[in-house]
Write a protein that holds these residues in place. Sequence first.
Motif, PDB file in Angstrom:
ATOM      1  N   ASN A   1      31.847  30.138  21.592  1.00 22.69           N
ATOM      2  CA  ASN A   1      30.980  29.334  22.458  1.00 22.69           C
ATOM      3  C   ASN A   1      31.354  29.553  23.923  1.00 22.69           C
ATOM      4  OD1 ASN A   1      29.521  27.837  20.409  1.00 22.69           O
ATOM      5  ND2 ASN A   1      31.395  26.655  20.079  1.00 22.69           N
ATOM      6  N   ARG A   2      30.407  29.298  24.808  1.00 20.83           N
ATOM      7  CA  ARG A   2      30.701  29.266  26.234  1.00 20.83           C
ATOM      8  C   ARG A   2      31.707  28.146  26.514  1.00 20.83           C
ATOM      9  NH1 ARG A   2      27.508  30.816  30.592  1.00 20.83           N
ATOM     10  NH2 ARG A   2      25.736  31.115  29.170  1.00 20.83           N
ATOM     11  N   GLY A   3      32.741  28.432  27.292  1.00 25.95           N
ATOM     12  CA  GLY A   3      33.729  27.423  27.631  1.00 25.95           C
ATOM     13  C   GLY A   3      34.786  27.176  26.580  1.00 25.95           C
ATOM     14  N   CYS A   4      34.750  27.954  25.504  1.00 24.95           N
ATOM     15  CA  CYS A   4      35.720  27.803  24.410  1.00 24.95           C
ATOM     16  C   CYS A   4      36.832  28.844  24.562  1.00 24.95           C
ATOM     17  CB  CYS A   4      35.023  27.972  23.069  1.00 24.95           C
ATOM     18  SG  CYS A   4      36.096  27.792  21.614  1.00 24.95           S
ATOM     19  N   VAL A   5      38.082  28.431  24.323  1.00 20.56           N
ATOM     20  CA  VAL A   5      39.190  29.384  24.343  1.00 20.56           C
ATOM     21  C   VAL A   5      39.792  29.507  22.949  1.00 20.56           C
ATOM     22  CG1 VAL A   5      39.760  29.069  26.771  1.00 20.56           C
ATOM     23  CG2 VAL A   5      40.829  27.587  25.060  1.00 20.56           C
ATOM     24  N   GLN A   6      40.380  30.654  22.690  1.00 20.94           N
ATOM     25  CA  GLN A   6      40.975  30.971  21.400  1.00 20.94           C
ATOM     26  C   GLN A   6      42.463  31.228  21.588  1.00 20.94           C
ATOM     27  OE1 GLN A   6      38.638  33.728  19.136  1.00 20.94           O
ATOM     28  NE2 GLN A   6      40.392  34.542  18.001  1.00 20.94           N
ATOM     29  N   ILE A   7      43.284  30.623  20.746  1.00 24.03           N
ATOM     30  CA  ILE A   7      44.733  30.806  20.797  1.00 24.03           C
ATOM     31  C   ILE A   7      45.156  31.589  19.564  1.00 24.03           C
ATOM     32  CG2 ILE A   7      46.979  29.667  20.937  1.00 24.03           C
ATOM     33  CD1 ILE A   7      45.527  27.237  22.112  1.00 24.03           C
ATOM     34  N   GLU A   8      45.811  32.720  19.783  1.00 23.74           N
ATOM     35  CA  GLU A   8      46.194  33.613  18.693  1.00 23.74           C
ATOM     36  C   GLU A   8      47.706  33.806  18.669  1.00 23.74           C
ATOM     37  OE1 GLU A   8      44.738  35.079  16.260  1.00 23.74           O
ATOM     38  OE2 GLU A   8      42.574  35.047  16.659  1.00 23.74           O
ATOM     39  N   ASP A   9      48.243  33.956  17.463  1.00 18.89           N
ATOM     40  CA  ASP A   9      49.644  34.292  17.259  1.00 18.89           C
ATOM     41  C   ASP A   9      49.770  35.811  17.294  1.00 18.89           C
ATOM     42  OD1 ASP A   9      52.212  34.744  16.340  1.00 18.89           O
ATOM     43  OD2 ASP A   9      52.145  33.138  14.859  1.00 18.89           O
ATOM     44  N   LEU A  10      50.589  36.325  18.207  1.00 20.53           N
ATOM     45  CA  LEU A  10      50.719  37.774  18.333  1.00 20.53           C
ATOM     46  C   LEU A  10      51.417  38.419  17.142  1.00 20.53           C
ATOM     47  CD1 LEU A  10      51.525  38.242  22.107  1.00 20.53           C
ATOM     48  CD2 LEU A  10      49.555  39.139  20.860  1.00 20.53           C
ATOM     49  N   ASP A  11      52.132  37.625  16.342  1.00 20.99           N
ATOM     50  CA  ASP A  11      52.750  38.169  15.140  1.00 20.99           C
ATOM     51  C   ASP A  11      51.774  38.189  13.967  1.00 20.99           C
ATOM     52  OD1 ASP A  11      55.231  38.678  16.291  1.00 20.99           O
ATOM     53  OD2 ASP A  11      55.856  36.594  16.033  1.00 20.99           O
TER      54      ASP A  11
END
Length: 342
Positions: A153-163
């Motif tokens: 979505n517009r204005g949505c951020v995603q947090i990812e684990d690099l492992d």
Amino acid sequence: MARQVMNVKLNQDQEYFICATDDGLRIFHMDPLVQITHVGEAKIGSVRCVEMRFRSNIVAFVSGGARPLFDDRTVVLWDLLKERPLSKVVLKEPVLSIKMINDRLLVILRSRIIVLRVPRGETLTEFTTRDNPGGVCAVSCTARKMVFPSSKNRGCVQIEDLDRCDTSPESTPPLMVQAHGNDIVCVAINAAGDSIATASTQGTNIHVYNTLTKETTKLRRGVDKANIYCLNFSKDTNFLCCSSDKGTVHVWSLKDIDLNPVSVIKPLVGLPVEVKSYASFTVTAECACVCSVGSGDAIYAVCLDGSFQKYKLGRDGSQTETGRNCFRVSYDVYPNVGELYD
């Protein structure tokens, strides 16, 4: 002759910064301000984008400017000690930004982020993003997490684990946070990886989201629309600083939120109270600036016009010619600072 600075980045412990210039790249120690390394254009050409890997001998750069040696689709991992490339990664489209931790290189493109292994540059995985012309992305080296504009979505951020790329992609679903109603232009993540700060194209408010408590704190930057250049947590997450094209660096206290004045603008029912900055000072307007809060209540601002400013947080709420609740300690023009060992 004045050097044109095209990009400035802090290293991962916020004690050094690296700048891309029309005559190569330069690395400086922040406090005291000392030039540590200069790699000239004869070896690497003019540089548009740079990134350090802590205090190691490895840096990454993307060529640009008047005298590039490589095109804008190539990321070069450079060994400062051996004075030669460790590896070169060639993409199919221009590289907008790069990020690095000990063993990972993040290459930010217009609509995806590619994760590579350091130092050889093998591709590990990639993530799809929303259209991201500003190359917006932040990474926590300690928590090994990254945050970027989500394609959801517009204005949505995603947090990812690099492992996550070392295991099954489905093993740890990403965290999505609907941070704003407008497109995201700047993000930050703290060392622990449990707090993120976001700004949208509106630029009037900064939102801080706690991934553990799921609470959002709304920080008021100003009432006029602004282009946010930088968001940065202090290493202990006690403070957050922000710079914009308005030429003002703002600092909020996050550990003791009551130190910040509350905005007189009343929020809509159900929305959090807006918190104004604890301290602020001015830099060159409409000039990109990287800011940070260091030890001993020191605040630093490194701008693309070559200016370097150090401030000290005050405790008495004073207003001076140089800042509100802070005072200037030093001012330098860093491209003119000589090398440590001439």
